[in-house]
Design an enzyme around this catalytic site. Structure first.
Site, mmCIF file in Angstrom:
data_model
loop_
_atom_site.group_PDB
_atom_site.id
_atom_site.type_symbol
_atom_site.label_atom_id
_atom_site.label_comp_id
_atom_site.label_asym_id
_atom_site.label_seq_id
_atom_site.Cartn_x
_atom_site.Cartn_y
_atom_site.Cartn_z
ATOM 1 N N LEU A 139 -0.033 2.086 -3.562
ATOM 2 C CA LEU A 139 -0.416 0.769 -4.082
ATOM 3 C C LEU A 139 -0.208 -0.388 -3.107
ATOM 4 O O LEU A 139 -0.338 -1.547 -3.504
ATOM 5 C CB LEU A 139 0.298 0.470 -5.414
ATOM 6 C CG LEU A 139 0.000 1.469 -6.534
ATOM 7 C CD1 LEU A 139 0.798 1.107 -7.777
ATOM 8 C CD2 LEU A 139 -1.488 1.533 -6.834
ATOM 9 N N ASP A 140 0.096 -0.115 -1.853
ATOM 10 C CA ASP A 140 0.182 -1.211 -0.875
ATOM 11 C C ASP A 140 -0.253 -0.712 0.507
ATOM 12 O O ASP A 140 0.372 -1.034 1.520
ATOM 13 C CB ASP A 140 1.595 -1.778 -0.820
ATOM 14 C CG ASP A 140 1.622 -3.207 -0.275
ATOM 15 O OD1 ASP A 140 0.566 -3.873 -0.305
ATOM 16 O OD2 ASP A 140 2.688 -3.659 0.178
ATOM 17 N N LEU A 141 -1.328 0.057 0.530
ATOM 18 C CA LEU A 141 -1.861 0.541 1.801
ATOM 19 C C LEU A 141 -2.592 -0.594 2.506
ATOM 20 O O LEU A 141 -3.453 -1.256 1.928
ATOM 21 C CB LEU A 141 -2.806 1.714 1.561
ATOM 22 C CG LEU A 141 -2.128 2.987 1.059
ATOM 23 C CD1 LEU A 141 -3.162 3.972 0.540
ATOM 24 C CD2 LEU A 141 -1.302 3.622 2.170
ATOM 25 N N THR A 173 -0.859 -6.366 -2.340
ATOM 26 C CA THR A 173 -0.999 -7.485 -1.416
ATOM 27 C C THR A 173 -2.389 -8.097 -1.524
ATOM 28 O O THR A 173 -3.388 -7.382 -1.511
ATOM 29 C CB THR A 173 -0.762 -7.016 0.034
ATOM 30 O OG1 THR A 173 0.545 -6.452 0.125
ATOM 31 C CG2 THR A 173 -0.860 -8.180 1.009
#
Length: 303
Positions: A139-141, A173
């Site tokens: 969930l934050d690649l 992000t």
């Protein structure tokens, strides 16, 4: 540097670990280059900033990430060495000597060859496939959360990872989170497929597919890598507590075709474009994406 002074060289935040230098600061963490006496090698320490240690959830989140990374073993995930709970929470990670993709793309202005983009994508798919097999979405690649050395990529930062299912709006992000992450609601593996796609798009083109306020590629998108240094904070500003009226342009339109920004082999461009489809159900699975990317590689470079 805002906030309290970081620990000085020589400090010992946990038994057997000596601070060598302060690396970077996020909104709630300090990250240090350190020496491990037990392993006789350098390592990275993550600590909650002293001015935020009263927020128990932050220490719990950091320790959860540390326990996962200590348990997990995968060639494309950063390795966790140790988790210390007292006197203060400390997470110990391996030292990575490569560069973040953010650095390579934006500071060095490198435009990698098509085969390098495809190989990177297969490595990200491998790491994500492993995480999904462990019941977690990353969930934050994004480029700031990937370190590359001699063509070998490692994914960082599981601080926002969680199982598939309901999630607060705006988790992730700005500029990199999938539309369904920005809006809130059930999240599936398709959210990480989006993350792989938006990362490959930026690596290939030098800019994200979605720009904020027309101020340039990656504007306010976050470039903290948590290990080697960065300038933004993906942790406390992107965990579902943001402004519901500013969820990102990816919720309002579709990504431009990669071919509109750079000429690449059609099959590679199509694979990246497929990751950025607005509807999660229409994106490829991780396995399908990995196969499509590998098929664009010369036989000698196929994983």
């Amino acid at each position: 540097m805002s906030g309290p002074e970081p620990l000085p060289p020589g400090a010992r935040p946990a038994p057997g670990y000596e601070v060598l230098a302060h690396l970077t600061r996020t909104g709630w963490q300090d990250v240090y280059d350190a020496w491990s006496e037990e392993r006789a090698c350098r390592c990275v320490l993550k600590l909650v900033r002293t001015d935020r240690r009263g927020e128990a959830r932050l220490g719990e989140r950091m320790l959860r990430e540390g326990r996962w990374l200590r348990e997990f073993s995968h060639p494309h995930l950063v390795r966790g060495y140790d988790v210390v709970t007292s006197p203060e929470p400390v997470v110990v990670l391996e030292t990575l000597t490569g560069e973040t993709l953010s650095h390579l793309v934006h500071r060095l202005r490198r435009r990698p060859a098509a085969a390098d983009v495809a190989l990177l994508g297969t490595q990200l798919c491998s790491a994500v496939h492993y995480l999904h097999g462990r019941g977690l979405l990353h969930l934050d690649l994004k480029p700031a959360n990937v370190v590359v050395e001699r063509g070998h990529a490692k994914v960082l930062d599981l601080s926002l990872a969680r199982p598939p299912g309901p999630a607060p709006a705006e988790l992730g992000t700005f500029g990199y989170r999938a539309p369904e992450q920005a809006r809130g609601g059930p999240l599936t593996a398709a959210a990480d497929v989006w993350g792989i796609g938006v990362t490959l798009f930026e690596v290939a083109c030098g800019e994200t597919p979605f720009r904020r306020g027309g101020t340039g590629a990656g504007a306010e998108a976050g470039t903290d890598d948590g290990v080697t240094g960065g300038r933004d904070d993906p942790y406390d500003r992107h965990d579902g507590t943001g402004d519901p009226d500013d969820r990102g342009p990816q919720t309002e339109g579709t990504a431009p075709p990669l071919a509109s920004r750079r000429r690449l082999p059609p099959a590679l461009a199509a694979a990246v474009d497929a990751c950025l489809r607005p509807e999660p159900a229409t994106r490829p699975t991780v396995a399908e994406l990995a196969a499509a990317l590998a098929a664009t590689l010369p036989p000698a470079r196929r994983p």
